[in-house]
Design an enzyme around this catalytic site. Sequence first.
Site, PDB file in Angstrom:
ATOM      1  N   HIS A  48       0.815  -1.208   0.000  1.00  0.00           N
ATOM      2  CA  HIS A  48       0.000   0.000   0.000  1.00  0.00           C
ATOM      3  C   HIS A  48       0.853   1.265   0.000  1.00  0.00           C
ATOM      4  O   HIS A  48       0.489   2.269  -0.603  1.00  0.00           O
ATOM      5  CB  HIS A  48      -0.929  -0.015   1.226  1.00  0.00           C
ATOM      6  CG  HIS A  48      -2.008   1.003   1.179  1.00  0.00           C
ATOM      7  ND1 HIS A  48      -3.098   0.882   0.350  1.00  0.00           N
ATOM      8  CD2 HIS A  48      -2.179   2.164   1.855  1.00  0.00           C
ATOM      9  CE1 HIS A  48      -3.905   1.921   0.515  1.00  0.00           C
ATOM     10  NE2 HIS A  48      -3.366   2.720   1.423  1.00  0.00           N
TER      11      HIS A  48
ATOM     12  N   HIS B  40     -10.447   2.374  -1.028  1.00  0.00           N
ATOM     13  CA  HIS B  40     -10.639   1.989   0.366  1.00  0.00           C
ATOM     14  C   HIS B  40     -11.439   0.690   0.362  1.00  0.00           C
ATOM     15  O   HIS B  40     -12.521   0.592   0.939  1.00  0.00           O
ATOM     16  CB  HIS B  40     -11.351   3.095   1.147  1.00  0.00           C
ATOM     17  CG  HIS B  40     -10.660   3.443   2.424  1.00  0.00           C
ATOM     18  ND1 HIS B  40     -11.306   3.643   3.613  1.00  0.00           N
ATOM     19  CD2 HIS B  40      -9.337   3.605   2.705  1.00  0.00           C
ATOM     20  CE1 HIS B  40     -10.444   3.933   4.566  1.00  0.00           C
ATOM     21  NE2 HIS B  40      -9.228   3.915   4.032  1.00  0.00           N
TER      22      HIS B  40
ATOM     23  N   HIS C 284     -10.650  -2.882   1.200  1.00  0.00           N
ATOM     24  CA  HIS C 284     -10.753  -3.841   2.301  1.00  0.00           C
ATOM     25  C   HIS C 284     -11.501  -3.288   3.513  1.00  0.00           C
ATOM     26  O   HIS C 284     -12.353  -3.980   4.075  1.00  0.00           O
ATOM     27  CB  HIS C 284      -9.354  -4.336   2.694  1.00  0.00           C
ATOM     28  CG  HIS C 284      -8.769  -5.290   1.700  1.00  0.00           C
ATOM     29  ND1 HIS C 284      -7.557  -5.923   1.887  1.00  0.00           N
ATOM     30  CD2 HIS C 284      -9.217  -5.723   0.504  1.00  0.00           C
ATOM     31  CE1 HIS C 284      -7.299  -6.706   0.844  1.00  0.00           C
ATOM     32  NE2 HIS C 284      -8.289  -6.586  -0.001  1.00  0.00           N
TER      33      HIS C 284
ATOM     34  N   ASP D  24      -5.995  14.747   0.921  1.00  0.00           N
ATOM     35  CA  ASP D  24      -4.898  14.817  -0.048  1.00  0.00           C
ATOM     36  C   ASP D  24      -4.991  16.084  -0.894  1.00  0.00           C
ATOM     37  O   ASP D  24      -3.971  16.619  -1.339  1.00  0.00           O
ATOM     38  CB  ASP D  24      -4.921  13.594  -0.972  1.00  0.00           C
ATOM     39  CG  ASP D  24      -4.272  12.373  -0.339  1.00  0.00           C
ATOM     40  OD1 ASP D  24      -3.464  12.555   0.583  1.00  0.00           O
ATOM     41  OD2 ASP D  24      -4.587  11.251  -0.758  1.00  0.00           O
TER      42      ASP D  24
ATOM     43  N   GLU E 207      -3.955   5.013  12.184  1.00  0.00           N
ATOM     44  CA  GLU E 207      -4.471   5.738  11.026  1.00  0.00           C
ATOM     45  C   GLU E 207      -5.734   6.513  11.399  1.00  0.00           C
ATOM     46  O   GLU E 207      -6.644   6.669  10.573  1.00  0.00           O
ATOM     47  CB  GLU E 207      -4.713   4.785   9.862  1.00  0.00           C
ATOM     48  CG  GLU E 207      -3.431   4.156   9.349  1.00  0.00           C
ATOM     49  CD  GLU E 207      -3.635   3.244   8.140  1.00  0.00           C
ATOM     50  OE1 GLU E 207      -4.745   3.257   7.570  1.00  0.00           O
ATOM     51  OE2 GLU E 207      -2.692   2.519   7.783  1.00  0.00           O
TER      52      GLU E 207
ATOM     53  N   ASN F 284      -5.536   7.449 -11.705  1.00  0.00           N
ATOM     54  CA  ASN F 284      -6.058   6.089 -11.824  1.00  0.00           C
ATOM     55  C   ASN F 284      -6.060   5.363 -10.488  1.00  0.00           C
ATOM     56  O   ASN F 284      -5.305   5.689  -9.575  1.00  0.00           O
ATOM     57  CB  ASN F 284      -5.273   5.282 -12.862  1.00  0.00           C
ATOM     58  CG  ASN F 284      -3.790   5.207 -12.553  1.00  0.00           C
ATOM     59  OD1 ASN F 284      -3.376   5.028 -11.418  1.00  0.00           O
ATOM     60  ND2 ASN F 284      -2.967   5.335 -13.585  1.00  0.00           N
TER      61      ASN F 284
END
Length: 745
Positions: free
Chosen positions: A50, A97, A99, A119, A314, A501
Amino acid sequence: MTSTAEPQVTVQTARNLGLTEEEFSRIIEIMGRVPNFNELSVFSVMWSEHCSYKNSILWLKTLPRNGGRLLVGAGEENAGLVDIGNGLACAFKIESHNHPSAIEPYQGAATGVGGIHRDIFTMGARPIAALNSLRFGNPDLKHTRRLVRGVVHGIGDYGNCFGVPTVGGEVYFNDCYNQNILVNAMSVGIVRVGETVSAAAGPPGNPVFIVGSATGKDGIHGATFASADLTENSAEDLPSVQVGDPFQEKLLLEATLEAIQTGAIVGMQDMGAAGITCSTSEMSARSGVGMRIDLDKAPTRQANMKPWEILLSESQERMLIVAHKGMEHLLMEVFDKWDLECACIGETTDTGRLEYYQHGEKVADVPAEALVLGGGAPVYKREYSRPAYMDKIAQFKPSKISMPKDWVAAARQVFASPNVVSKRWVYEQYDSMVRTNTLTTNRYSDAAVVRIKGTSKALALTTDCNSAYVYADPYVGAMIAVAEAARNIVCTGGEPVAITNCLNFGNPYNPEVYYQFVYAIKGMGEACRKFNTPVTGGNVSFYNQSVFQDCTEPVYPTPTIGMLGILDDASRQMTFDFKAEGDVIYMVGTPCGDINSSEYLRIVHGIHYSPAPHFDLDEEYAIQQAVRALITQQIIRSAHDVSEGGLFVTLMECAMAGSKGFAVETDANFRKDAYLFGESQSRVVVSVVPAKEDELVNYLNSHNVPFSRLGEVCGQHIQIDGENFGALDAWQTVYEHWLSDKMAE
């Protein structure tokens, strides 16, 4: 540095954290010793798929990543940045996002939206629009319907509360997503050129701040969780799913944009995957400095958090900011005004190392450069081989497919496909009108259109990918994904400018999956070069597959394309609704006797293995150039591309949008089912007033663009080859209510 309370670090510890034995040996070599548990945890998240892109970066570098209107190269900052004129730039990005959403759909989807918006405003841009691309399993399954409801509510609740309109997206259903759904979220923002903020740390001696929410135990090892297969035990990983607070994020947005204006900020980065670990390491490595971080000074939601818990958390709505020394008070005043945490947790150093302390003890000491992509993170080139299932595809013979005896019944079957019916039940739960810039809330265009206030311009935005095409042929299917995104922009009156993408694939260690990835990248790159739409960045999401009872099922390869286009004059926006009775309907492009990978073939005949639809990149480019000219010269009144469900569904969508029926004739030179329901590419349905019909025909003939006259807009009924297909409103009822009725079951 190693506390007696820490677990003993062994090869098995490394394996448990997702590292290989070879990677563990490499870490020991880098460190010059066996790392302690905190340090190994840091390496495990930063070297996860990731964060490191270790199995994809070699191929990603083959994509066109510069040129055009790009202001920064792909991967240089938190998001792509494109010059849109008038002294403005557009920051945009798409990420997955998957999982988290499969385990806890509401929070998984909500925090995906929150993360992608951060972001954007981390770069100093104000988010003005959101899109998404969603993939679910069989809607007849109760499990699927629960996931759909959770994901849609999570996206809607977060976006609506945050105050950014959700303006577009796509929803597909296929059995391959029964367990591993895909939730891809895109954010688009505007910033003045020259006023962006870099994700850099600057020189040594600058203070380091954590701002926003306090750090908790949610989302720990989320990056590692995203880099592993889903199994029947994955529900036990619920703590890896973050919890979002959109109201806190709204405060963080306003405080951040205000803080930028003070001039106190050197650099800033969102705390997404891997939390404090990722932001400190990437910002340090980008500037060639180190950081000394005191974890005791980080605001926490729980008492007695271990070092690795703070480092890897996180928790959402947090940012890392490096400030100019001596200007700290300006930063703190702004965040205090917005009632947000703003804690100085350390400073930049000249060591190039990340030194983390707790209770006065150094609990981890690692070189920043060794952790990051482009530095010491591993890079692999995996073996790949042609998937065995492609032999079944090669054996497909359309001549063995019988044509329907009842054309109306066949059309109704195609029209009621979950991938064709209206997704109104989904998008009505999203606020598309907040900020009053959306021009497609009540106007039907192939792409979303968002006005840029203070200018005559608008952005055209879309997300596109038919994964069934990519499954059939990864190279051609990925080219089609880019081409359809560009076609949607063009049919709206815009100029395609750049893409982001989100590459969703199975396990990269599976040679057949890696083949899909490699050839999708090749196809995407070729199409982007043709349309001059460089790749600004994005996200790779591997391990999208489910493992249940020793059976592994990868999802269809799904390289989602988020494309940005520009309308220099927003008043020239093109819509696809039929405007008036008597208007003439044309198809620009070449008819084809092709039923490959169509909804018709799957729904009516139960065929799941067939080649990708007909596609020629040069032909596609020529068609798009012609349609752009027809719109610019104001020759046509509507434009709508032919996609899922073929020509019949395209005509029906134009008719329903304009509340007007049509009468058309098919071409006897082609199979009638292929003509009506085939999904061969590079076709656009347009309508024209009779007075401009000659002008349309003359333009297309003079530019050697193929076309067909289909028929006319008329009444409230549907007529094909003289056969009455019934009243328009009866079809519209099925189209509008199928999904809402299904979700109510």
